[in-house]
Write a protein that holds these residues in place. Structure first.
Motif, PDB file in Angstrom:
ATOM      1  N   GLY A   9       0.781  -1.224   0.000  1.00 36.26           N
ATOM      2  CA  GLY A   9       0.000   0.000   0.000  1.00 36.26           C
ATOM      3  C   GLY A   9       0.815   1.277   0.000  1.00 36.26           C
ATOM      4  O   GLY A   9       0.272   2.357   0.005  1.00 36.26           O
ATOM      5  N   ARG A  10       2.148   1.183   0.025  1.00 34.59           N
ATOM      6  CA  ARG A  10       3.004   2.366   0.026  1.00 34.59           C
ATOM      7  C   ARG A  10       3.652   2.526  -1.343  1.00 34.59           C
ATOM      8  O   ARG A  10       4.154   1.571  -1.911  1.00 34.59           O
ATOM      9  CB  ARG A  10       4.093   2.263   1.084  1.00 34.59           C
ATOM     10  N   THR A  11       3.648   3.740  -1.809  1.00 37.23           N
ATOM     11  CA  THR A  11       4.271   4.027  -3.085  1.00 37.23           C
ATOM     12  C   THR A  11       5.691   4.506  -2.865  1.00 37.23           C
ATOM     13  O   THR A  11       5.947   5.319  -1.986  1.00 37.23           O
ATOM     14  CB  THR A  11       3.479   5.118  -3.831  1.00 37.23           C
ATOM     15  N   SER A  12       6.595   3.989  -3.653  1.00 33.07           N
ATOM     16  CA  SER A  12       7.946   4.533  -3.639  1.00 33.07           C
ATOM     17  C   SER A  12       8.240   5.028  -5.052  1.00 33.07           C
ATOM     18  O   SER A  12       7.863   4.402  -6.033  1.00 33.07           O
ATOM     19  CB  SER A  12       8.966   3.487  -3.181  1.00 33.07           C
ATOM     20  N   LEU A  13       8.854   6.201  -5.113  1.00 24.19           N
ATOM     21  CA  LEU A  13       9.172   6.830  -6.383  1.00 24.19           C
ATOM     22  C   LEU A  13      10.658   7.119  -6.446  1.00 24.19           C
ATOM     23  O   LEU A  13      11.291   7.382  -5.423  1.00 24.19           O
ATOM     24  CB  LEU A  13       8.408   8.152  -6.534  1.00 24.19           C
ATOM     25  N   SER A  14      11.180   7.153  -7.665  1.00 23.03           N
ATOM     26  CA  SER A  14      12.592   7.451  -7.857  1.00 23.03           C
ATOM     27  C   SER A  14      12.766   8.137  -9.212  1.00 23.03           C
ATOM     28  O   SER A  14      12.114   7.770 -10.184  1.00 23.03           O
ATOM     29  CB  SER A  14      13.396   6.152  -7.809  1.00 23.03           C
ATOM     30  N   VAL A  56      10.416   8.533   4.180  1.00 22.28           N
ATOM     31  CA  VAL A  56      11.731   9.123   3.917  1.00 22.28           C
ATOM     32  C   VAL A  56      11.813   9.657   2.484  1.00 22.28           C
ATOM     33  O   VAL A  56      11.489   8.953   1.532  1.00 22.28           O
ATOM     34  CB  VAL A  56      12.855   8.085   4.160  1.00 22.28           C
ATOM     35  N   LEU A  57      12.244  10.907   2.378  1.00 23.03           N
ATOM     36  CA  LEU A  57      12.524  11.527   1.089  1.00 23.03           C
ATOM     37  C   LEU A  57      14.020  11.777   1.039  1.00 23.03           C
ATOM     38  O   LEU A  57      14.574  12.479   1.879  1.00 23.03           O
ATOM     39  CB  LEU A  57      11.772  12.854   0.938  1.00 23.03           C
ATOM     40  N   TRP A  62      22.652  14.989  -0.657  1.00 23.63           N
ATOM     41  CA  TRP A  62      22.482  16.324  -0.084  1.00 23.63           C
ATOM     42  C   TRP A  62      21.608  16.328   1.165  1.00 23.63           C
ATOM     43  O   TRP A  62      21.981  16.878   2.184  1.00 23.63           O
ATOM     44  CB  TRP A  62      21.900  17.277  -1.137  1.00 23.63           C
ATOM     45  N   ARG A  63      20.428  15.712   1.084  1.00 24.72           N
ATOM     46  CA  ARG A  63      19.471  15.775   2.186  1.00 24.72           C
ATOM     47  C   ARG A  63      18.663  14.492   2.287  1.00 24.72           C
ATOM     48  O   ARG A  63      18.314  13.889   1.279  1.00 24.72           O
ATOM     49  CB  ARG A  63      18.445  16.896   1.961  1.00 24.72           C
ATOM     50  N   THR A  64      18.332  14.149   3.498  1.00 29.24           N
ATOM     51  CA  THR A  64      17.355  13.104   3.768  1.00 29.24           C
ATOM     52  C   THR A  64      16.344  13.710   4.722  1.00 29.24           C
ATOM     53  O   THR A  64      16.713  14.218   5.782  1.00 29.24           O
ATOM     54  CB  THR A  64      18.013  11.857   4.392  1.00 29.24           C
ATOM     55  N   LEU A  65      15.084  13.680   4.331  1.00 25.52           N
ATOM     56  CA  LEU A  65      14.019  14.293   5.124  1.00 25.52           C
ATOM     57  C   LEU A  65      12.983  13.251   5.508  1.00 25.52           C
ATOM     58  O   LEU A  65      12.608  12.408   4.684  1.00 25.52           O
ATOM     59  CB  LEU A  65      13.322  15.393   4.318  1.00 25.52           C
ATOM     60  N   LEU A 135       3.732  15.576  -7.210  1.00 29.49           N
ATOM     61  CA  LEU A 135       3.037  16.428  -6.239  1.00 29.49           C
ATOM     62  C   LEU A 135       2.085  15.675  -5.314  1.00 29.49           C
ATOM     63  O   LEU A 135       2.196  15.797  -4.093  1.00 29.49           O
ATOM     64  CB  LEU A 135       2.316  17.580  -6.957  1.00 29.49           C
ATOM     65  N   PRO A 136       1.135  14.855  -5.829  1.00 34.60           N
ATOM     66  CA  PRO A 136       0.221  14.170  -4.910  1.00 34.60           C
ATOM     67  C   PRO A 136       0.940  13.237  -3.925  1.00 34.60           C
ATOM     68  O   PRO A 136       0.578  13.169  -2.747  1.00 34.60           O
ATOM     69  CB  PRO A 136      -0.712  13.370  -5.826  1.00 34.60           C
ATOM     70  N   ALA A 137       1.959  12.544  -4.398  1.00 33.10           N
ATOM     71  CA  ALA A 137       2.693  11.615  -3.523  1.00 33.10           C
ATOM     72  C   ALA A 137       3.440  12.389  -2.436  1.00 33.10           C
ATOM     73  O   ALA A 137       3.468  11.974  -1.273  1.00 33.10           O
ATOM     74  CB  ALA A 137       3.659  10.766  -4.336  1.00 33.10           C
ATOM     75  N   LEU A 138       4.046  13.518  -2.796  1.00 33.03           N
ATOM     76  CA  LEU A 138       4.772  14.315  -1.800  1.00 33.03           C
ATOM     77  C   LEU A 138       3.822  15.003  -0.824  1.00 33.03           C
ATOM     78  O   LEU A 138       4.143  15.144   0.366  1.00 33.03           O
ATOM     79  CB  LEU A 138       5.670  15.339  -2.488  1.00 33.03           C
ATOM     80  N   GLN A 139       2.658  15.403  -1.287  1.00 30.49           N
ATOM     81  CA  GLN A 139       1.667  15.992  -0.372  1.00 30.49           C
ATOM     82  C   GLN A 139       1.163  14.942   0.623  1.00 30.49           C
ATOM     83  O   GLN A 139       1.007  15.231   1.810  1.00 30.49           O
ATOM     84  CB  GLN A 139       0.514  16.623  -1.152  1.00 30.49           C
TER      85      GLN A 139
END
Length: 146
Positions: A9-14, A56-57, A62-65, A135-139
């Motif tokens: 149920g979780r989406t991962s994008l790259s 996790v993004l 550079w960054r991990t958020l 955008l929808p996935a990050l929101q």
């Protein structure tokens, strides 16, 4: 190429990304802004692979958020990266066309008060990005900790 994977149920994008803090964009030198007319990537010093997986993004090295770090995600032009800057030497394509948000960066508003502008899957010759796809996935990711 956007790589998407759905697991439990979780989406991962790259994909690839170019990013800058709004402060970095504001402090861009005049020669860099002139060079950005031809290639907007010069305004974005951070680049590499962007990956969204669960909470996790990762923006390359550079960054991990975590989602708790991100207050809001939008897709908008900024005074520091306007439609004119995004259109560059292409004469208005894409940001003055029928789809006015095309070319607009993703803007991550962090809880720390910092803002990050991100271009995902940026294509130099057309000026297009895959930001609208992300955008929808990050929101949804940012809303996990709300």
């Amino acid at each position: 190429m956007v790589e998407a994977n759905v697991t439990q149920g979780r989406t991962s994008l790259s994909d690839t990304y170019h990013a800058a803090t709004v402060d970095e964009l504001r402090k861009s030198t005049k020669p860099r802004r002139v060079a950005a007319v031809v290639d907007q990537r010069v305004l974005f010093p951070h680049r590499g692979r962007i990956e969204l997986a669960g909470d996790v993004l990762t923006l390359g090295s550079w960054r991990t958020l975590s989602s708790a770090d991100v207050l809001n995600v939008s897709m908008e032009f900024l005074p520091q990266y306007s439609r004119v800057t995004a259109a560059g030497a292409r004469g208005g394509f894409p940001s003055f066309g029928a789809v006015k948000r095309l070319g607009a960066p993703l803007v991550l508003d962090l809880r720390s008060g910092e803002r990050i502008a991100v271009l995902v899957g940026y294509t130099w010759w057309s000026g297009t990005t895959k930001d609208a796809t992300w955008l929808p996935a990050l929101q949804a990711y940012a809303a996990q900790s709300s």
